[in-house]
Design an enzyme around this catalytic site. Structure first.
Site, PDB file in Angstrom:
ATOM      1  N   SER A  11       0.852  -1.196   0.000  1.00 32.37           N
ATOM      2  CA  SER A  11       0.000   0.000   0.000  1.00 32.37           C
ATOM      3  C   SER A  11       0.884   1.241   0.000  1.00 32.37           C
ATOM      4  CB  SER A  11      -0.895   0.010   1.242  1.00 32.37           C
ATOM      5  OG  SER A  11      -1.370   1.330   1.468  1.00 32.37           O
ATOM      6  N   HIS A  36      -1.080  -1.558  -4.017  1.00 30.73           N
ATOM      7  CA  HIS A  36      -2.406  -1.274  -3.438  1.00 30.73           C
ATOM      8  C   HIS A  36      -2.542   0.237  -3.275  1.00 30.73           C
ATOM      9  CE1 HIS A  36      -5.761  -2.348  -0.570  1.00 30.73           C
ATOM     10  NE2 HIS A  36      -5.364  -1.265   0.077  1.00 30.73           N
ATOM     11  N   ASP A  38      -4.899   3.283  -1.913  1.00 34.04           N
ATOM     12  CA  ASP A  38      -5.988   3.592  -0.978  1.00 34.04           C
ATOM     13  C   ASP A  38      -6.640   4.924  -1.323  1.00 34.04           C
ATOM     14  OD1 ASP A  38      -6.014   1.435   0.985  1.00 34.04           O
ATOM     15  OD2 ASP A  38      -3.965   2.063   1.419  1.00 34.04           O
ATOM     16  N   MET A  40      -9.466   7.655  -0.485  1.00 32.43           N
ATOM     17  CA  MET A  40     -10.294   8.120   0.643  1.00 32.43           C
ATOM     18  C   MET A  40     -10.960   9.439   0.274  1.00 32.43           C
ATOM     19  SD  MET A  40      -7.651   7.420   3.754  1.00 32.43           S
ATOM     20  CE  MET A  40      -6.728   5.892   3.874  1.00 32.43           C
ATOM     21  N   HIS A  69      -8.398   0.331  -3.603  1.00 32.49           N
ATOM     22  CA  HIS A  69      -9.278   0.161  -2.444  1.00 32.49           C
ATOM     23  C   HIS A  69     -10.066   1.452  -2.265  1.00 32.49           C
ATOM     24  CE1 HIS A  69      -9.385  -0.546   2.237  1.00 32.49           C
ATOM     25  NE2 HIS A  69     -10.598  -0.543   1.695  1.00 32.49           N
ATOM     26  N   MET A  71     -12.298   3.636  -0.407  1.00 33.90           N
ATOM     27  CA  MET A  71     -12.931   3.952   0.893  1.00 33.90           C
ATOM     28  C   MET A  71     -13.737   5.223   0.698  1.00 33.90           C
ATOM     29  SD  MET A  71      -9.687   3.026   3.288  1.00 33.90           S
ATOM     30  CE  MET A  71      -8.548   3.114   1.925  1.00 33.90           C
ATOM     31  N   MET A 140     -11.165  -6.052   6.607  1.00 33.53           N
ATOM     32  CA  MET A 140     -10.319  -5.020   7.212  1.00 33.53           C
ATOM     33  C   MET A 140      -9.901  -5.474   8.608  1.00 33.53           C
ATOM     34  SD  MET A 140      -9.876  -2.599   5.027  1.00 33.53           S
ATOM     35  CE  MET A 140      -8.964  -1.509   6.136  1.00 33.53           C
ATOM     36  N   GLY A 145      -8.949   4.157   7.155  1.00 34.13           N
ATOM     37  CA  GLY A 145      -8.751   5.604   7.213  1.00 34.13           C
ATOM     38  C   GLY A 145      -7.311   6.028   7.385  1.00 34.13           C
ATOM     39  N   ASP A 178      -6.180  -6.300   5.424  1.00 35.20           N
ATOM     40  CA  ASP A 178      -5.570  -4.974   5.245  1.00 35.20           C
ATOM     41  C   ASP A 178      -5.645  -4.226   6.572  1.00 35.20           C
ATOM     42  OD1 ASP A 178      -4.754  -2.482   4.371  1.00 35.20           O
ATOM     43  OD2 ASP A 178      -6.467  -2.142   3.035  1.00 35.20           O
ATOM     44  N   GLY A 180      -2.491  -3.086   9.738  1.00 32.72           N
ATOM     45  CA  GLY A 180      -1.675  -3.620  10.835  1.00 32.72           C
ATOM     46  C   GLY A 180      -0.942  -4.904  10.493  1.00 32.72           C
TER      47      GLY A 180
END
Ligand code: DX5
Ligand code: ZN
Length: 232
Positions: A11, A36, A38, A40, A69, A71, A140, A145, A178, A180
């Site tokens: 990511s 990946h 992200d 948002m 992805h 979001m 998730m 976020g 996805d 941590g």
């Protein structure tokens, strides 16, 4: 579960954006399979991140598949632009769409692999009906976020449950996690049945740089996959 290829998705959210091409190249040398991205919108999640312009730039720097992805609320409005800008797979959140089946078809009609994402607090039943239409489910392991959050262990039973549905029903579907993901959580996710691991900070903020960090992550994840295979 038999031993299988574990897909590592880098990511770019934690990459140094002033050197994005070099960062992606280093992650690739470290053996990541997928990039990946992200997206948002400041509504579905608090932050605003990346749009089609950056996706196009990413596309020019890599030949790896690009996993987008989303979001965002009303993803159906943005799906065509992200498909044009180079997405190989696209993920929408079940919490953000009232007509999940329709968006999944929209993505597939554009020749893009379709995935549905579930937040940690969202039950698996919300996606059950469309499982045969999907290429991937994203569970998730943090609330979406931000990069750099802590893996939520209580998602692991959901990963296990999804993997057993897939096996019982003979479905062909990737299980992505996805949030941590690092050298200590990756083996636990793989053990529960995930086969696609997304990582931002573990790769781009990892010690020794993205190449070394991606290699360590692969080694940690694969050790479990091998052990799993030899147990069966
Ligand atoms: C979180 C994003 C993730 C994030 C992962 O909302 O969807 O892809 O970048 O970051 P890490 O790997 O640092 O938890
Ligand atoms: Zn993500």
């Amino acid at each position: 579960m038999t031993a299988q290829h574990i897909t590592i998705a880098a990511s770019i959210l934690s990459a140094d954006f002033t050197r994005l091409g070099e960062e992606i190249a280093a992650a690739e040398r470290g053996g990541v399979d997928t990039i990946h991205v992200d997206v948002m919108d400041g509504r579905f999640v608090p932050e605003i991140s990346i749009g089609p312009v950056v996706l196009e730039a990413v596309k020019r720097t890599t030949r790896r598949p690009i996993d987008v992805h989303l979001m965002i609320m009303e993803p159906e409005r943005q799906v065509p632009a992200f498909a044009r800008s180079g997405a190989t797979s696209m993920t929408v959140h079940v919490e953000a769409v009232p007509h999940l089946h329709r968006v999944v078809q929209q993505i597939k009609d554009l020749g893009v692999r379709a995935a549905a994402a579930l937040n940690p607090g969202t039950p698996l039943g919300t996606v059950e009906q469309v499982l045969p239409d999907l290429d991937m489910v994203l569970l998730m392991t943090v609330n979406p976020g931000y990069a750099g959050q802590q893996f939520i262990l209580s998602v692991l039973p959901k990963v296990r449950q999804l993997r057993s549905w897939i096996e019982e029903r003979g479905l062909d579907l990737d299980v992505q996690v996805d949030g941590g993901i690092n050298e200590s959580t990756a083996p636990r996710a793989v053990d529960a049945g995930a086969n696609v691991l997304v990582a931002a900070s573990a790769i781009f903020k990892g010690e020794g740089g993205p190449e070394a960090a991606a290699k360590r992550l692969r080694a940690a994840a694969t050790a479990t996959a091998k052990a799993e295979g030899s147990r069966q």
